[in-house]
Design an enzyme around this catalytic site. Structure first.
Site, PDB file in Angstrom:
ATOM      1  N   ASP A 112      93.210 116.663  -6.532  1.00  0.00           N
ATOM      2  CA  ASP A 112      93.992 116.052  -7.614  1.00  0.00           C
ATOM      3  C   ASP A 112      94.195 117.019  -8.783  1.00  0.00           C
ATOM      4  OD1 ASP A 112      91.264 115.722  -7.925  1.00  0.00           O
ATOM      5  OD2 ASP A 112      91.341 113.561  -8.242  1.00  0.00           O
ATOM      6  N   ASP A 144      87.016 118.567  -7.708  1.00  0.00           N
ATOM      7  CA  ASP A 144      87.959 117.466  -7.965  1.00  0.00           C
ATOM      8  C   ASP A 144      88.402 117.540  -9.429  1.00  0.00           C
ATOM      9  OD1 ASP A 144      88.548 114.388  -6.762  1.00  0.00           O
ATOM     10  OD2 ASP A 144      88.391 114.463  -8.948  1.00  0.00           O
ATOM     11  N   HIS A 160      88.514 115.229 -11.532  1.00  0.00           N
ATOM     12  CA  HIS A 160      87.675 114.396 -12.394  1.00  0.00           C
ATOM     13  C   HIS A 160      86.216 114.845 -12.352  1.00  0.00           C
ATOM     14  CE1 HIS A 160      91.096 111.780 -11.097  1.00  0.00           C
ATOM     15  NE2 HIS A 160      91.111 111.487 -12.386  1.00  0.00           N
ATOM     16  N   HIS A 187      82.122 109.728  -7.815  1.00  0.00           N
ATOM     17  CA  HIS A 187      81.927 108.924  -9.033  1.00  0.00           C
ATOM     18  C   HIS A 187      80.803 107.904  -8.904  1.00  0.00           C
ATOM     19  CE1 HIS A 187      85.314 110.700 -10.976  1.00  0.00           C
ATOM     20  NE2 HIS A 187      86.184 110.261 -10.098  1.00  0.00           N
TER      21      HIS A 187
HETATM   22  C1  SP5 Z   1      87.854 110.116  -6.579  1.00  0.00           C
HETATM   23  C2  SP5 Z   1      88.791 110.122  -7.760  1.00  0.00           C
HETATM   24  O1  SP5 Z   1      89.576 111.056  -7.908  1.00  0.00           O
HETATM   25  N1  SP5 Z   1      88.789 109.058  -8.572  1.00  0.00           N
HETATM   26  C3  SP5 Z   1      89.618 108.972  -9.719  1.00  0.00           C
HETATM   27  C4  SP5 Z   1      89.584 107.612 -10.332  1.00  0.00           C
HETATM   28  C5  SP5 Z   1      90.533 107.495 -11.506  1.00  0.00           C
HETATM   29  N2  SP5 Z   1      90.801 106.148 -11.813  1.00  0.00           N
HETATM   30  C6  SP5 Z   1      91.451 105.884 -13.076  1.00  0.00           C
HETATM   31  C7  SP5 Z   1      92.868 106.292 -12.988  1.00  0.00           C
HETATM   32  C8  SP5 Z   1      93.648 105.958 -14.207  1.00  0.00           C
HETATM   33  C9  SP5 Z   1      95.013 106.496 -13.978  1.00  0.00           C
HETATM   34  N3  SP5 Z   1      95.960 106.185 -14.964  1.00  0.00           N
HETATM   35  C10 SP5 Z   1      97.086 107.020 -14.725  1.00  0.00           C
HETATM   36  C11 SP5 Z   1      98.322 106.686 -15.401  1.00  0.00           C
HETATM   37  C12 SP5 Z   1      99.309 107.666 -14.810  1.00  0.00           C
HETATM   38  N4  SP5 Z   1     100.560 107.614 -15.408  1.00  0.00           N
HETATM   39 ZN    ZN Z   2      89.545 112.856  -8.832  1.00  0.00          ZN
END
Ligand code: SP5
Ligand code: ZN
Length: 341
Positions: free
Chosen positions: A284, A195, A197, A159
């Protein structure tokens, strides 16, 4: 294959992540890397090596000098202000505002970030440097003839933009490694990001270039992080036009559907005639992941690895996301074992 690992990842032990309007214990925590390392050993994947010190040279090929300086000094600057908590950005240079670097640490934190999910802490700089060294040491193994290597990076990297941290990432380990391959003579490098994301940092860094192709399979950014990049109409710009590919999937996507995207990605990489492959390896996409919405099973990761292996390219894996710590070791090592056949 060999794994590169540094215990210095433990220097990053944030206490807080802003999620759902409250400060939670971060999803991106030290036990992730330790669990993967245990599984690597248990399955006898191969030798585990410490990183060598690469210095900031290769990092500065991808990240700006002012961003790197900011990261190095941010914790000291933050604590000088007698702040009670960890350094969390809370203000950004949004639409209609000026893009200038402020003097004050609150302003600088916002200038150099795109999210509030990533707190900077005392050991963050040390861990981010160690993570880049891990990637570059594994990259050197592949450049020197190993068919593949696993960079057990923590914190993750995909990211991070040239001058932005966020999404738990500070230095873009996959991008730094891809650039190192180029600098050592590879003509075409493919970065494939599996990944959950979108790999927004990697895309952004190479968006106008045709010498590094970037491909990412991920959850629809209309619905999920990083929200503002990763759509399918982003195909590259200028000389980079046609050298970025985003493959976007909805909630509930199971492996048989995700795998079609992987086939598309593999076909692109073959047509590109890449000399070397970097896999931004996040798990993930797992069905039990706490922050994601794909439905891959542990067995699916063996098949993923097997397909990647059939590309028959020198391959560097850099560790990215994956937050179900109970399964992260099995899932990651399944990809690597599947790859080796
Ligand atoms: C490296 C990587 O996988 N980074 C991901 C970053 C995501 N950050 C924001 C996460 C927001 C999660 N909210 C989740 C609510 C779950 N119930
Ligand atoms: Zn991720």
């Amino acid at each position: 294959m060999k794994t590169v690992f540094s215990p210095l990842h433990n220097r990053r032990t944030a206490m807080t992540e802003l999620d759902g309007g409250i400060l939670i214990a971060p999803h991106e925590k030290p036990s992730r890397a330790e669990t993967i390392l245990s599984r690597v050993r248990q399955e006898q994947l191969g030798e585990v090596l410490p990183p060598s010190e690469s210095g900031l040279g290769p990092v500065l090929r991808v990240h700006t000098r002012d961003y790197v300086d900011f990261l190095r000094t941010s914790w000291v600057d933050w604590t000088a202000g007698d702040k009670p908590g960890e350094a969390i950005p809370a203000v950004w240079p949004a639409r209609g505002m000026q893009q200038r670097v402020p003097k004050d640490i609150d302003g600088r934190l916002g200038y150099y970030s795109f999210t509030a999910d990533t707190s900077i802490t005392e050991g963050t700089w040390d861990a981010a440097c160690a993570s880049a060294n891990v990637a570059l040491t594994a990259q050197a193994l592949v450049a020197n003839g190993e068919p593949a290597a696993f960079a057990l990076c923590r914190p993750p990297g995909h990211h991070a933009h040239a001058d932005l941290f966020g999404g738990y990432c500070f230095f873009n380990n996959a991008a730094i490694s891809a650039q190192a391959f180029r600098d050592q003579g590879a003509r075409r490098v493919a970065v494939l990001d599996v990944d959950f994301h979108h790999g927004n940092g990697t895309q952004s860094i190479f968006y106008q270039r045709d010498d590094v192709m970037t491909i990412s399979l991920h959850g629809d950014p209309d619905l999920v992080f990083p929200h503002f990049l990763g759509f399918e109409d982003e195909t590259g710009e200028g000389p980079g036009e046609g050298f970025n590919l985003n493959l976007v999937y909805p909630p509930g996507t199971p492996f048989p559907v995700w795998r079609e995207g992987l086939e598309t990605a593999c076909a692109r990489i073959e047509a590109y005639q890449a000399d070397v492959l970097v896999i931004a390896l996040g798990v993930d996409t797992f069905e039990q992941d706490p922050i994601s919405f794909f439905k891959l099973t542990s067995a699916d990761y063996l098949l993923m690895g097997e397909r990647l292996g059939r590309l028959n390219l020198p391959t560097l894996f850099t560790m990215e996301g994956g937050y179900d710590v109970d399964a992260i070791g099995v899932n990651v090592v399944n990809v690597l074992k599947g790859f080796e056949g």
